[in-house]
Design a protein around this motif. Structure first.
Motif, mmCIF file in Angstrom:
data_model
loop_
_atom_site.group_PDB
_atom_site.id
_atom_site.type_symbol
_atom_site.label_atom_id
_atom_site.label_comp_id
_atom_site.label_asym_id
_atom_site.label_seq_id
_atom_site.Cartn_x
_atom_site.Cartn_y
_atom_site.Cartn_z
ATOM 1 N N ALA A 21 0.831 -1.206 0.000
ATOM 2 C CA ALA A 21 0.000 0.000 0.000
ATOM 3 C C ALA A 21 0.866 1.257 0.000
ATOM 4 O O ALA A 21 0.520 2.264 -0.623
ATOM 5 C CB ALA A 21 -0.924 -0.003 1.210
ATOM 6 N N ARG A 22 1.996 1.193 0.701
ATOM 7 C CA ARG A 22 2.866 2.363 0.802
ATOM 8 C C ARG A 22 3.833 2.486 -0.377
ATOM 9 O O ARG A 22 4.306 3.592 -0.665
ATOM 10 C CB ARG A 22 3.655 2.299 2.114
ATOM 11 N N SER A 23 4.089 1.386 -1.047
ATOM 12 C CA SER A 23 5.033 1.448 -2.165
ATOM 13 C C SER A 23 4.344 1.684 -3.506
ATOM 14 O O SER A 23 4.730 2.578 -4.270
ATOM 15 C CB SER A 23 5.863 0.160 -2.233
ATOM 16 N N VAL A 24 3.318 0.894 -3.802
ATOM 17 C CA VAL A 24 2.623 1.033 -5.092
ATOM 18 C C VAL A 24 1.173 1.468 -4.941
ATOM 19 O O VAL A 24 0.597 2.062 -5.843
ATOM 20 C CB VAL A 24 2.687 -0.288 -5.898
ATOM 21 N N GLY A 25 0.561 1.166 -3.785
ATOM 22 C CA GLY A 25 -0.809 1.591 -3.518
ATOM 23 C C GLY A 25 -1.870 0.701 -4.148
ATOM 24 O O GLY A 25 -1.573 -0.110 -5.036
ATOM 25 N N PHE A 26 -3.094 0.848 -3.685
ATOM 26 C CA PHE A 26 -4.253 0.154 -4.240
ATOM 27 C C PHE A 26 -5.260 1.213 -4.643
ATOM 28 O O PHE A 26 -5.553 2.128 -3.870
ATOM 29 C CB PHE A 26 -4.865 -0.800 -3.212
ATOM 30 N N THR A 27 -5.784 1.111 -5.850
ATOM 31 C CA THR A 27 -6.636 2.178 -6.383
ATOM 32 C C THR A 27 -8.124 1.859 -6.386
ATOM 33 O O THR A 27 -8.934 2.712 -6.730
ATOM 34 C CB THR A 27 -6.211 2.525 -7.819
ATOM 35 N N SER A 28 -8.502 0.647 -5.993
ATOM 36 C CA SER A 28 -9.923 0.312 -5.945
ATOM 37 C C SER A 28 -10.161 -0.787 -4.930
ATOM 38 O O SER A 28 -9.248 -1.544 -4.582
ATOM 39 C CB SER A 28 -10.429 -0.162 -7.319
ATOM 40 N N THR A 76 -10.853 1.857 1.980
ATOM 41 C CA THR A 76 -11.258 3.252 1.890
ATOM 42 C C THR A 76 -10.089 4.107 1.429
ATOM 43 O O THR A 76 -8.933 3.818 1.737
ATOM 44 C CB THR A 76 -11.779 3.775 3.251
ATOM 45 N N THR A 77 -10.403 5.158 0.683
ATOM 46 C CA THR A 77 -9.382 6.122 0.274
ATOM 47 C C THR A 77 -9.260 7.240 1.304
ATOM 48 O O THR A 77 -8.387 8.098 1.180
ATOM 49 C CB THR A 77 -9.744 6.743 -1.089
ATOM 50 N N ALA A 78 -10.133 7.230 2.306
ATOM 51 C CA ALA A 78 -10.098 8.258 3.349
ATOM 52 C C ALA A 78 -9.137 7.849 4.462
ATOM 53 O O ALA A 78 -8.699 6.694 4.546
ATOM 54 C CB ALA A 78 -11.492 8.485 3.913
ATOM 55 N N ASP A 79 -8.825 8.793 5.337
ATOM 56 C CA ASP A 79 -7.935 8.529 6.467
ATOM 57 C C ASP A 79 -8.781 8.168 7.684
ATOM 58 O O ASP A 79 -8.883 8.926 8.652
ATOM 59 C CB ASP A 79 -7.072 9.769 6.744
ATOM 60 N N THR A 80 -9.429 7.010 7.603
ATOM 61 C CA THR A 80 -10.307 6.564 8.686
ATOM 62 C C THR A 80 -10.316 5.046 8.743
ATOM 63 O O THR A 80 -10.097 4.375 7.720
ATOM 64 C CB THR A 80 -11.746 7.075 8.470
ATOM 65 N N TRP A 81 -10.566 4.533 9.941
ATOM 66 C CA TRP A 81 -10.678 3.085 10.109
ATOM 67 C C TRP A 81 -12.133 2.651 10.238
ATOM 68 O O TRP A 81 -12.422 1.552 10.686
ATOM 69 C CB TRP A 81 -9.882 2.636 11.347
ATOM 70 N N SER A 306 -19.663 -1.135 -8.592
ATOM 71 C CA SER A 306 -18.496 -0.595 -7.899
ATOM 72 C C SER A 306 -17.685 0.223 -8.902
ATOM 73 O O SER A 306 -17.378 -0.261 -9.990
ATOM 74 C CB SER A 306 -17.631 -1.739 -7.336
ATOM 75 N N VAL A 307 -17.359 1.453 -8.544
ATOM 76 C CA VAL A 307 -16.620 2.340 -9.442
ATOM 77 C C VAL A 307 -15.419 2.910 -8.689
ATOM 78 O O VAL A 307 -15.590 3.476 -7.603
ATOM 79 C CB VAL A 307 -17.508 3.499 -9.954
ATOM 80 N N PRO A 308 -14.206 2.777 -9.209
ATOM 81 C CA PRO A 308 -13.028 3.346 -8.541
ATOM 82 C C PRO A 308 -13.217 4.842 -8.309
ATOM 83 O O PRO A 308 -13.829 5.527 -9.148
ATOM 84 C CB PRO A 308 -11.889 3.074 -9.525
ATOM 85 N N PRO A 309 -12.723 5.378 -7.209
ATOM 86 C CA PRO A 309 -12.925 6.800 -6.889
ATOM 87 C C PRO A 309 -12.561 7.749 -8.026
ATOM 88 O O PRO A 309 -13.293 8.710 -8.302
ATOM 89 C CB PRO A 309 -12.025 7.011 -5.664
ATOM 90 N N GLU A 310 -11.443 7.473 -8.699
ATOM 91 C CA GLU A 310 -10.999 8.383 -9.753
ATOM 92 C C GLU A 310 -11.873 8.308 -11.011
ATOM 93 O O GLU A 310 -11.772 9.157 -11.897
ATOM 94 C CB GLU A 310 -9.535 8.105 -10.118
ATOM 95 N N ARG A 311 -12.748 7.313 -11.093
ATOM 96 C CA ARG A 311 -13.636 7.167 -12.255
ATOM 97 C C ARG A 311 -15.066 7.622 -11.983
ATOM 98 O O ARG A 311 -15.908 7.642 -12.864
ATOM 99 C CB ARG A 311 -13.671 5.689 -12.681
ATOM 100 N N ARG A 312 -15.363 8.007 -10.746
ATOM 101 C CA ARG A 312 -16.752 8.246 -10.367
ATOM 102 C C ARG A 312 -17.362 9.468 -11.050
ATOM 103 O O ARG A 312 -18.529 9.455 -11.429
ATOM 104 C CB ARG A 312 -16.865 8.356 -8.846
#
Length: 336
Positions: A21-28, A76-81, A306-312
């Protein structure tokens, strides 16, 4: 596999996923879920009694079966658990799973992946079209926190086996406990509990201007049907239900959310035009922010996908173009 062995496996899995997650990340959420499934498959490769299904049904609960253990994946793409979780109904429960855990991927802030026991991570129940749990991964395991089931006074295993009418009795009691002075008429027992409403409510007219704008943006994003013809009598129905069931906000003049002069023409400049178009242009930035931060479960419920955040935003424009009359949203909105 013992519980201790499975939890050790989850420790290893989350460590691997956090590094990724910190190196390449997950986008959806789907990409993340598939990666959780793949890592668990590798970590259990030596155990011939376990076969992880890479083609499990989309609505299966939990998402991944690992023998008698199950993993529900949240992203989640937000900073929350904290996140919206599965339906209280659990109609697609995977047979054979006895113990359920959550693997939660938090991409906002410092990306990290953690796990938690499902029963202790469920902290609230809210309703949309059907009641849904909310889960939260504890950030400090030394701090005691009551789960929803502790607050309701019933074990999760016992609760899940009840029929819906019995489950609603516990949900009503919980609602009255956390809102002893609230008006709870909308969750009182009726002849049918096929559709229930939220357990707290506020009037839209009493909200701050900032919160009104944020909620208009969320509702507009979730409900592209608002761009339909002004003669469509039902185009604001989903907006009203979204605000009520996800935010506990009652708006008795839904049309004024987007067509009133105060929101579509605050400068009173007499320039005419299509009021819904003007209203949406004024909240484009808020809609973009909502698209990046809102939970994927909401889009699955309202859009059926389901739609990735950047595609919404792009997908919203496609949906809006399909239903708009006399104008084309994609030709005038989100061009900056």
């Amino acid at each position: 596999m013992t519980t201790e062995e499975f939890e050790s496996l989850l420790d290893h899995c989350c460590k691997i996923l956090t590094e990724e997650a910190r190196s390449v990340g997950f986008t959806s959420s789907k990409q993340f879920e598939n990666r959780v499934r793949a890592v668990l498959s590798v970590l259990t490769a030596d155990d011939t009694s376990i076969e992880i299904d890479f083609n499990s049904p989309a609505q299966a609960f939990p998402d991944i079966a690992v023998g008698e253990y199950g993993v529900e994946v949240k992203y989640t793409t937000a900073d929350t658990w904290r996140s919206i979780a599965n339906s209280v109904l659990e109609t697609q429960r995977v047979e054979g799973v006895k113990y359920i855990y959550i693997v939660f991927g938090k991409m906002g802030g410092m990306p990290e992946v953690r796990w938690g026991e499902y029963e202790t991570s469920v902290v609230h129940v809210r309703t949309s079209h059907v009641p849904r749990f909310e889960v939260e991964i504890a950030t400090d395991k030394t701090v005691a926190r009551e789960s929803l089931f502790q607050q309701m006074g019933i074990r999760y295993e016992d609760f899940r086996q009840l029929d819906m009418s019995e489950k609603m009795k516990y949900i009503r009691a919980y609602a009255r406990k956390i809102h002893p002075d609230g008006r709870l008429w909308w969750i009182e027992e009726k002849e049918t509990d096929g559709h229930t409403l939220p357990i707290q409510a506020r009037l839209y007219t009493n909200l701050s201007p900032e919160e009104k704008k944020r909620l208009r943006a969320e509702a507009a994003l979730v409900c592209p049907g608002i761009v339909k013809s002004g003669r469509d009598r039902n185009k604001y129905d989903d907006v009203v239900l979204y605000l009520l069931t996800y935010h506990g906000v009652l708006c008795h003049q839904a049309r004024d959310l987007f067509s009133a002069g105060s929101v579509a023409n605050p400068k009173n400049d007499d320039n005419g035009g299509i009021y819904i178009e003007r209203a949406l242009k004024l909240i484009e930035n808020e809609m973009k922010q909502a698209a990046l931060e809102m939970d994927d479960a909401i889009f699955i419920e309202y859009w059926g996908e389901s739609v990735p955040p950047e595609r919404r935003i792009a997908r919203w424009l496609e949906k809006a173009d399909d239903v708009a009359k006399d104008w084309k949203p994609s030709e005038s909105l989100f061009h900056d």
